[in-house]
Design an enzyme around this catalytic site. Structure first.
Site, mmCIF file in Angstrom:
data_model
loop_
_atom_site.group_PDB
_atom_site.id
_atom_site.type_symbol
_atom_site.label_atom_id
_atom_site.label_comp_id
_atom_site.label_asym_id
_atom_site.label_seq_id
_atom_site.Cartn_x
_atom_site.Cartn_y
_atom_site.Cartn_z
ATOM 1 N N GLY A 1 16.941 -46.028 -9.020
ATOM 2 C CA GLY A 1 18.375 -45.799 -9.134
ATOM 3 C C GLY A 1 18.891 -45.152 -7.869
ATOM 4 N N GLN B 1 24.548 -39.819 -3.171
ATOM 5 C CA GLN B 1 23.291 -39.541 -2.452
ATOM 6 C C GLN B 1 23.282 -40.094 -1.032
ATOM 7 O OE1 GLN B 1 20.965 -41.056 -6.032
ATOM 8 N NE2 GLN B 1 19.523 -39.579 -5.205
ATOM 9 N N CYS C 1 13.815 -37.729 -8.327
ATOM 10 C CA CYS C 1 15.089 -37.979 -7.654
ATOM 11 C C CYS C 1 14.795 -38.213 -6.169
ATOM 12 C CB CYS C 1 16.009 -36.771 -7.821
ATOM 13 S SG CYS C 1 17.631 -36.998 -7.058
ATOM 14 N N LEU C 2 15.397 -39.251 -5.618
ATOM 15 C CA LEU C 2 15.163 -39.547 -4.199
ATOM 16 C C LEU C 2 15.721 -38.436 -3.311
ATOM 17 C CD1 LEU C 2 15.957 -43.373 -4.285
ATOM 18 C CD2 LEU C 2 13.715 -42.257 -4.310
ATOM 19 N N HIS D 1 21.222 -39.836 -15.412
ATOM 20 C CA HIS D 1 20.830 -39.129 -14.183
ATOM 21 C C HIS D 1 21.776 -39.519 -13.031
ATOM 22 C CE1 HIS D 1 17.535 -37.807 -11.233
ATOM 23 N NE2 HIS D 1 18.353 -38.507 -10.462
ATOM 24 N N GLU D 2 22.024 -40.831 -12.878
ATOM 25 C CA GLU D 2 22.880 -41.293 -11.764
ATOM 26 C C GLU D 2 24.328 -40.865 -11.965
ATOM 27 O OE1 GLU D 2 21.282 -42.116 -9.292
ATOM 28 O OE2 GLU D 2 19.406 -42.660 -10.264
ATOM 29 N N HIS E 1 24.976 -37.436 -10.802
ATOM 30 C CA HIS E 1 25.183 -37.316 -9.347
ATOM 31 C C HIS E 1 26.673 -37.458 -9.005
ATOM 32 C CE1 HIS E 1 21.230 -37.027 -7.531
ATOM 33 N NE2 HIS E 1 20.762 -38.098 -8.167
HETATM 34 O O1 K1U Z 1 17.385 -40.405 -6.858
HETATM 35 C C1 K1U Z 1 17.691 -41.039 -7.841
HETATM 36 O O2 K1U Z 1 18.681 -40.776 -8.468
HETATM 37 C C2 K1U Z 1 16.778 -42.182 -8.265
HETATM 38 C C3 K1U Z 1 15.676 -41.761 -9.232
HETATM 39 C C4 K1U Z 1 16.042 -42.282 -10.603
HETATM 40 C C5 K1U Z 1 15.304 -41.721 -11.775
HETATM 41 C C6 K1U Z 1 13.945 -41.914 -11.916
HETATM 42 C C7 K1U Z 1 13.280 -41.406 -13.026
HETATM 43 C C8 K1U Z 1 13.977 -40.731 -13.990
HETATM 44 C C9 K1U Z 1 15.317 -40.519 -13.822
HETATM 45 C C10 K1U Z 1 15.992 -41.029 -12.729
HETATM 46 C C11 K1U Z 1 14.371 -42.368 -8.738
HETATM 47 O O3 K1U Z 1 14.270 -43.534 -8.568
HETATM 48 S S1 K1U Z 1 13.062 -41.277 -8.432
HETATM 49 C C12 K1U Z 1 11.716 -42.369 -7.939
HETATM 50 C C13 K1U Z 1 11.107 -43.065 -9.093
HETATM 51 O O4 K1U Z 1 11.284 -42.655 -10.238
HETATM 52 C C14 K1U Z 1 10.270 -44.261 -8.904
HETATM 53 C C15 K1U Z 1 9.825 -44.632 -7.666
HETATM 54 C C16 K1U Z 1 9.048 -45.763 -7.510
HETATM 55 C C17 K1U Z 1 8.713 -46.530 -8.586
HETATM 56 C C18 K1U Z 1 9.132 -46.154 -9.835
HETATM 57 C C19 K1U Z 1 9.916 -45.024 -9.998
HETATM 58 ZN ZN ZN Z 2 18.748 -38.526 -8.396
#
Ligand code: K1U
Ligand code: ZN
Length: 167
Positions: free
Chosen positions: A46, A51, A91-92, A133-134, A137
């Site tokens: 996401g 972000q 979260c990235l 979650h998004e 943000h």
């Molecule tokens: O930063 C963000 O908002 C994106 C976030 C979304 C999220 C993931 C898990 C639970 C809630 C919200 C991410 O993408 S974090 C990275 C991640 O979860 C992931 C990375 C690679 C493969 C699979 C998942």
């Molecule tokens: Zn996030």
């Protein structure tokens, strides 16, 4: 297409409240494409416009295994929510940190896509978590804001140290 820079916690720009999108333009389509490229490259499931320092109500999500099912939510609104579920979130903008957060288990979201067509989906599991979650943000809220003040303070100080060392 372009890779965008993802802001990292505790950058104060992550606290800005996004404004609604008022025009469905080619620039919006381009921004969504750039956001998708950035999310897939990270990699993540996401990304909210906040972000990448664009303070407009735009979210993209792809929780598919094949990374071929991009959901674009412009001006998203949750119109129904039920139940409770605890899930490990990442979260990235907080690389390498994961923790458990409790959210609604099932949500119905209504939004436009990048071309202005309306989308309405009722979802659960990871997709429901990601949408919440998004959308947080977009109002300047991060998943770490659900943690205890002690955990948050430790994390903020670790992140500031990491950013100092990175120059
Ligand atoms: O930063 C963000 O908002 C994106 C976030 C979304 C999220 C993931 C898990 C639970 C809630 C919200 C991410 O993408 S974090 C990275 C991640 O979860 C992931 C990375 C690679 C493969 C699979 C998942
Ligand atoms: Zn996030």
């Amino acid at each position: 297409m372009a890779l965008l820079t993802i802001l990292e916690y505790p950058d104060p720009r992550l606290k800005k409240v996004a404004s609604p999108v008022t025009a469905f333009t080619p620039e919006l389509v381009r921004l969504v494409r750039d956001m998708a490229q950035t999310m897939y490259a990270a990699p993540g499931v996401g990304l909210a416009a906040t972000q990448v320092d664009v303070h407009k109500r735009i979210v993209i999500i792809d929780t598919s295994e094949a990374h071929d099912d991009l959901l674009v939510l412009v001006n998203p609104e949750i119109i129904a929510a039920e139940g409770e579920a605890e899930c490990e979130e990442g979260c990235l903008s907080v690389p390498g940190y994961y923790d458990r957060v409790t959210r609604a288990a099932r949500v119905t979201v209504r939004a436009a896509n990048e071309r202005g067509a309306m989308v309405e989906r009722t979802v659960e599991d990871l997709l429901a978590v990601c949408i919440q979650h998004e959308m947080d943000h977009l109002v300047g809220k991060m998943f770490v804001d659900y943690l205890s003040p002690l955990k948050r303070a430790r994390l903020a100080s670790k992140q500031r140290k990491k950013q100092r060392l990175a120059g």
